[in-house]
Write a protein that holds these residues in place. Sequence first.
Motif, PDB file in Angstrom:
ATOM      1  N   GLY A 129      24.083  18.338  -1.558  1.00 45.82           N
ATOM      2  CA  GLY A 129      24.658  17.723  -2.813  1.00 45.82           C
ATOM      3  C   GLY A 129      25.732  16.779  -2.520  1.00 45.82           C
ATOM      4  N   VAL A 130      26.592  17.142  -1.725  1.00 48.35           N
ATOM      5  CA  VAL A 130      27.618  16.068  -1.286  1.00 48.35           C
ATOM      6  C   VAL A 130      27.020  14.884  -0.924  1.00 48.35           C
ATOM      7  CG1 VAL A 130      29.603  15.663   0.170  1.00 48.35           C
ATOM      8  CG2 VAL A 130      29.634  17.816  -1.025  1.00 48.35           C
ATOM      9  N   GLY A 131      26.176  15.070  -0.011  1.00 44.24           N
ATOM     10  CA  GLY A 131      25.526  14.137   0.682  1.00 44.24           C
ATOM     11  C   GLY A 131      24.811  12.942  -0.542  1.00 44.24           C
ATOM     12  N   LEU A 132      24.095  13.544  -1.404  1.00 46.40           N
ATOM     13  CA  LEU A 132      23.469  12.872  -2.520  1.00 46.40           C
ATOM     14  C   LEU A 132      24.628  12.034  -3.123  1.00 46.40           C
ATOM     15  CD1 LEU A 132      20.642  15.215  -3.640  1.00 46.40           C
ATOM     16  CD2 LEU A 132      20.402  13.056  -2.398  1.00 46.40           C
ATOM     17  N   TRP A 154      16.802   6.169   3.581  1.00 50.92           N
ATOM     18  CA  TRP A 154      18.337   6.409   4.182  1.00 50.92           C
ATOM     19  C   TRP A 154      19.236   6.808   3.131  1.00 50.92           C
ATOM     20  CZ3 TRP A 154      19.430   6.646   8.855  1.00 50.92           C
ATOM     21  CH2 TRP A 154      18.840   6.213   9.743  1.00 50.92           C
ATOM     22  N   LEU A 155      19.357   6.511   2.023  1.00 52.49           N
ATOM     23  CA  LEU A 155      20.340   7.090   0.997  1.00 52.49           C
ATOM     24  C   LEU A 155      19.685   8.592   0.523  1.00 52.49           C
ATOM     25  CD1 LEU A 155      20.824   4.122  -1.230  1.00 52.49           C
ATOM     26  CD2 LEU A 155      22.494   5.075   0.441  1.00 52.49           C
ATOM     27  N   GLY A 156      18.536   8.942   0.586  1.00 52.66           N
ATOM     28  CA  GLY A 156      18.265  10.109  -0.076  1.00 52.66           C
ATOM     29  C   GLY A 156      18.160  11.142   1.112  1.00 52.66           C
ATOM     30  N   ILE A 157      17.610  10.609   2.202  1.00 51.16           N
ATOM     31  CA  ILE A 157      17.587  11.604   3.329  1.00 51.16           C
ATOM     32  C   ILE A 157      18.638  11.544   4.196  1.00 51.16           C
ATOM     33  CG2 ILE A 157      15.954  12.355   5.149  1.00 51.16           C
ATOM     34  CD1 ILE A 157      13.627  11.535   3.523  1.00 51.16           C
ATOM     35  N   PRO A 216      22.424  12.651   3.332  1.00 53.12           N
ATOM     36  CA  PRO A 216      22.543  14.042   3.035  1.00 53.12           C
ATOM     37  C   PRO A 216      22.560  14.563   4.411  1.00 53.12           C
ATOM     38  CG  PRO A 216      21.347  13.350   1.195  1.00 53.12           C
ATOM     39  CD  PRO A 216      21.402  12.363   2.036  1.00 53.12           C
ATOM     40  N   ALA A 217      21.527  14.426   5.231  1.00 51.49           N
ATOM     41  CA  ALA A 217      21.385  14.928   6.508  1.00 51.49           C
ATOM     42  C   ALA A 217      22.499  14.690   7.539  1.00 51.49           C
ATOM     43  CB  ALA A 217      20.067  14.375   7.118  1.00 51.49           C
ATOM     44  N   PHE A 218      23.194  13.721   7.542  1.00 53.06           N
ATOM     45  CA  PHE A 218      24.457  13.541   8.090  1.00 53.06           C
ATOM     46  C   PHE A 218      25.551  14.338   7.733  1.00 53.06           C
ATOM     47  CE2 PHE A 218      28.455  10.841   8.407  1.00 53.06           C
ATOM     48  CZ  PHE A 218      28.382  10.724   9.895  1.00 53.06           C
ATOM     49  N   VAL A 219      25.517  14.386   6.247  1.00 52.84           N
ATOM     50  CA  VAL A 219      26.477  15.227   5.889  1.00 52.84           C
ATOM     51  C   VAL A 219      26.278  16.902   6.538  1.00 52.84           C
ATOM     52  CG1 VAL A 219      27.552  16.477   3.766  1.00 52.84           C
ATOM     53  CG2 VAL A 219      27.346  13.925   3.914  1.00 52.84           C
ATOM     54  N   LEU A 220      24.972  17.207   6.469  1.00 56.65           N
ATOM     55  CA  LEU A 220      24.581  18.553   6.835  1.00 56.65           C
ATOM     56  C   LEU A 220      25.141  18.704   8.235  1.00 56.65           C
ATOM     57  CD1 LEU A 220      23.253  21.011   6.007  1.00 56.65           C
ATOM     58  CD2 LEU A 220      21.051  20.208   6.744  1.00 56.65           C
TER      59      LEU A 220
END
Length: 181
Positions: free
Chosen positions: A30-33, A134-137, A140-144
């Motif tokens: 959610g934070v990544g999005l 990049w924005l959608g995956i 958020p993957a980077f934040v995870l």
Amino acid sequence: MTTDPRPGPDGGAPDIPGWLSLRDVVLALGVGLVLAAGLAVLRPGSLTHLRGGTDARETTVVAVREGAVPGDRGVEGKVRTTYDLAWRDGGEDRTATFHRAGRPDHEVGDTWVLWVSPDGSVVETTSPRTTWLWLGIGVPAFVLVIGLLVRWRGRVVSRAPLREADRIERARARQRRTQGG
């Protein structure tokens, strides 16, 4: 593993945090999005590009200018290259200006496939689909991954006293064996 024999919250072994829970993963995504949406809204021209307002065009570099980043306060090494581009659209000549960080990687006369809006106000190097991915995956993957690293560090710090106590206990046991033998 050694545990402290003293009872109560002040005397027991520390609780070692677990890995990411489902709640943590959902929060990170959610934070990544939200960050991705912020990037899309705050970056000029991004929404036009993401909504399909750009088309792949084979442009020609007509001028290359190297300069400093506007508002830069003397930090060495920050270079911004400005490219003037031209292309034909339905028999009409079009132009655009494109800014990019770093030293020039194209020269006057080079052809360059870019995603350009009809009026030339938006120029992007990647397709809208790639940008969406990049924005959608990616974000958020980077934040995870950052969340995983923070949790891993917390686990290492929590286990450090126990590992140190085990190391001391093993050293004392070796010392007793050598003295008693």
